[in-house]
Design an enzyme around this catalytic site. Structure first.
Site, mmCIF file in Angstrom:
data_model
loop_
_atom_site.group_PDB
_atom_site.id
_atom_site.type_symbol
_atom_site.label_atom_id
_atom_site.label_comp_id
_atom_site.label_asym_id
_atom_site.label_seq_id
_atom_site.Cartn_x
_atom_site.Cartn_y
_atom_site.Cartn_z
ATOM 1 N N ARG A 152 0.822 -1.220 0.000
ATOM 2 C CA ARG A 152 0.000 0.000 0.000
ATOM 3 C C ARG A 152 0.852 1.264 0.000
ATOM 4 N NH1 ARG A 152 -5.048 -1.839 3.836
ATOM 5 N NH2 ARG A 152 -6.205 -2.714 2.105
ATOM 6 N N LYS A 159 -21.792 -16.398 -1.392
ATOM 7 C CA LYS A 159 -23.224 -16.117 -1.297
ATOM 8 C C LYS A 159 -23.789 -15.268 -2.423
ATOM 9 C CE LYS A 159 -23.634 -16.308 3.693
ATOM 10 N NZ LYS A 159 -23.732 -15.493 4.905
ATOM 11 N N GLY A 207 -11.466 -8.319 -2.280
ATOM 12 C CA GLY A 207 -11.071 -9.268 -1.230
ATOM 13 C C GLY A 207 -10.326 -10.497 -1.674
ATOM 14 N N GLY A 242 -13.787 -2.939 -0.352
ATOM 15 C CA GLY A 242 -15.120 -2.345 -0.263
ATOM 16 C C GLY A 242 -15.400 -1.309 -1.336
HETATM 17 P P1 AMP Z 1 -16.708 -14.258 -0.968
HETATM 18 O O1 AMP Z 1 -16.117 -13.623 0.257
HETATM 19 O O2 AMP Z 1 -18.181 -14.149 -1.049
HETATM 20 O O3 AMP Z 1 -15.987 -13.859 -2.235
HETATM 21 O O4 AMP Z 1 -16.491 -15.829 -0.764
HETATM 22 C C1 AMP Z 1 -15.226 -16.400 -0.706
HETATM 23 C C2 AMP Z 1 -15.329 -17.743 -0.045
HETATM 24 O O5 AMP Z 1 -16.169 -18.601 -0.784
HETATM 25 C C3 AMP Z 1 -14.001 -18.438 0.069
HETATM 26 O O6 AMP Z 1 -13.645 -18.504 1.414
HETATM 27 C C4 AMP Z 1 -14.264 -19.816 -0.516
HETATM 28 O O7 AMP Z 1 -13.708 -20.852 0.245
HETATM 29 C C5 AMP Z 1 -15.764 -19.915 -0.496
HETATM 30 N N1 AMP Z 1 -16.260 -20.898 -1.469
HETATM 31 C C6 AMP Z 1 -16.026 -20.938 -2.783
HETATM 32 N N2 AMP Z 1 -16.594 -22.010 -3.346
HETATM 33 C C7 AMP Z 1 -17.220 -22.684 -2.352
HETATM 34 C C8 AMP Z 1 -17.985 -23.890 -2.289
HETATM 35 N N3 AMP Z 1 -18.227 -24.604 -3.398
HETATM 36 N N4 AMP Z 1 -18.465 -24.269 -1.080
HETATM 37 C C9 AMP Z 1 -18.230 -23.552 0.028
HETATM 38 N N5 AMP Z 1 -17.503 -22.399 0.033
HETATM 39 C C10 AMP Z 1 -17.010 -21.980 -1.139
#
Ligand code: AMP
Length: 396
Positions: free
Chosen positions: A35, A198, A354, A377
């Site tokens: 950074r 999600k 992230g 963010g």
């Molecule tokens: P996000 O912060 O929403 O970008 O989610 C990232 C997280 O999603 C990571 O920690 C991954 O381990 C998780 N992830 C990705 N694919 C899967 C899956 N098939 N089942 C459970 N977790 C997952």
């Protein structure tokens, strides 16, 4: 709008908002100076022109006013090292020491004010704090993309005091250009890969980018909400039961917007959420009871790679498997390779938000994509189509 290169900073005292919120070890030594290096070009430009620099940043989340462990005196050595200039540090933000050091600052010198968040007025966007900060300099540069989604004194309010003497730094400009390329100016076909856990946390991004992209690739745990909504068998995979309707709406909106939606076709399923679990490959909608999908399968890797190789502009946000576990990182690695290959062949690629930024660094793809965003963010909010306060303040 004018850029930093349109200005000459000779004999100017320039307040620069940077994001030096760096990680530190238990002795408070800086463990990653990315950074600091990210804003080095903006600082150098001012110094090279013959100006003086007054750096403003926050560090960590101090809760009770002044807390020694969040003091910038602990990181000043690293800023001095990166710049090759002995950086002076004030023991306050607008206190007597800060004002005296700012007044005595010579051209070619660098002063760093104390942690902005030691002063609770910073986050409150307090006008009086802005007025006192503004009095210390002749010009304002915002180079802190990581905090551009906050309406704080240093990130937004301060800009009002410099109607004709303000601009973005290089880092901020690059970030905004990269987003603009994805959402507006990039060469088609434009492809977005949205992974992660999600649907609920990505829905606003998906809805906003539908008007900009030709292809939408969905991966990660989100997949199973879509697959279940379409009537597939997902076993024990992660699912958001209350988002099934929403998944169907996205599928419909893709059709309306003539966006090609690509979901995984096969996947690596495991009998436990564990790196050493038993695994097998199945069709994405034929997962046996008690098994869960943790990575995309070989057919999907081929499918995604083909779509990516035919794209001229690529956005990647979110891993498409549980990449933290070695045995389920393959799909995300293959995806990184496909994006690197497309970039080599002339595509523009932006990785942001992230986990995917951490992933490309960890696996050595950072230099093989066009741009890795520094702002979690702020990047997500931009992709959601929100106007960032730190950007708006500059335009007003
Ligand atoms: P996000 O912060 O929403 O970008 O989610 C990232 C997280 O999603 C990571 O920690 C991954 O381990 C998780 N992830 C990705 N694919 C899967 C899956 N098939 N089942 C459970 N977790 C997952």
């Amino acid at each position: 709008m004018k850029t930093i290169d349109d200005f000459d900073f000779k004999n100017k005292k320039v307040l620069i908002r940077v994001d030096f919120n760096v990680p530190q070890d238990e002795h408070l030594k800086v463990t990653d100076d990315t950074r600091i290096r990210a804003s080095e070009p903006s600082i150098r430009k001012v110094l090279k022109d013959g100006g003086a620099v007054i750096l403003m940043t926050h560090l960590g989340r101090p809760k009770n006013g002044v807390e020694d462990k969040f003091s910038l005196k602990h990181i000043a050595y690293k800023v001095s090292e990166v710049l090759g200039v002995d950086v002076k540090v004030a023991n306050g933000i607008v206190n007597e020491d800060a004002q005296k050091k700012a007044a005595e600052l010579k051209y070619g010198e660098v002063l760093m004010l104390e942690n902005l968040r030691f002063n609770k007025e910073e986050a409150a966007g307090d006008y009086e704090l802005a007025r006192r900060l503004a009095a210390m300099g002749d010009f304002y540069i915002n180079d802190a993309f990581g905090t551009a989604h906050r309406k704080h004194v240093s990130t937004a309010v301060l800009a009002e005091f410099f109607p004709n003497a303000k601009c973005f730094g290089y880092l901020m400009s690059h970030e905004l250009d990269a987003i603009n390329t994805i959402l507006k100016t990039g060469k088609h076909p434009v492809t977005a890969i949205i992974g992660g856990a999600k649907v609920s946390s990505k829905i606003t991004i998906i809805e906003n980018i539908l008007q900009a992209v030709d292809n939408l690739i969905i991966g990660g745990a989100m997949t199973y909400t879509f697959v279940k909504a379409k009537g597939g068998k997902i076993g024990n995979s992660l699912v958001e039961e209350d988002k099934l309707e929403l998944a169907l709406e996205i599928i419909e909106k893709c059709k309306q917007n003539q966006v090609n939606l690509y979901l995984p076709v096969d996947n690596v399923v495991a009998n436990d959420f564990n790196n050493d679990a038993k695994t097998q490959i199945t069709a994405v909608d034929e997962i046996p009871e008690a098994w869960m999908g943790l990575d995309v399968g070989p057919e999907t890797n081929k499918l995604f790679a083909t779509v990516i190789s035919n794209s001229n502009t690529i956005l990647w946000n979110g891993p498409i498997g549980v990449f933290e576990m070695e045995n389920f990182a393959e799909g995300t690695k293959k995806l990184g390779e496909a994006i690197a290959e497309a970039t080599k062949n002339g595509a523009f690629s932006l990785v942001g938000g992230g986990d995917s930024a951490a992933f490309v660094k960890q696996y050595g793809f950072a230099d093989k994509v066009s741009y890795v965003s520094t702002g979690g963010g702020a990047m997500l909010e931009s992709l959601e189509g929100k106007e960032l306060p730190g950007v708006k303040a500059m335009m007003d």
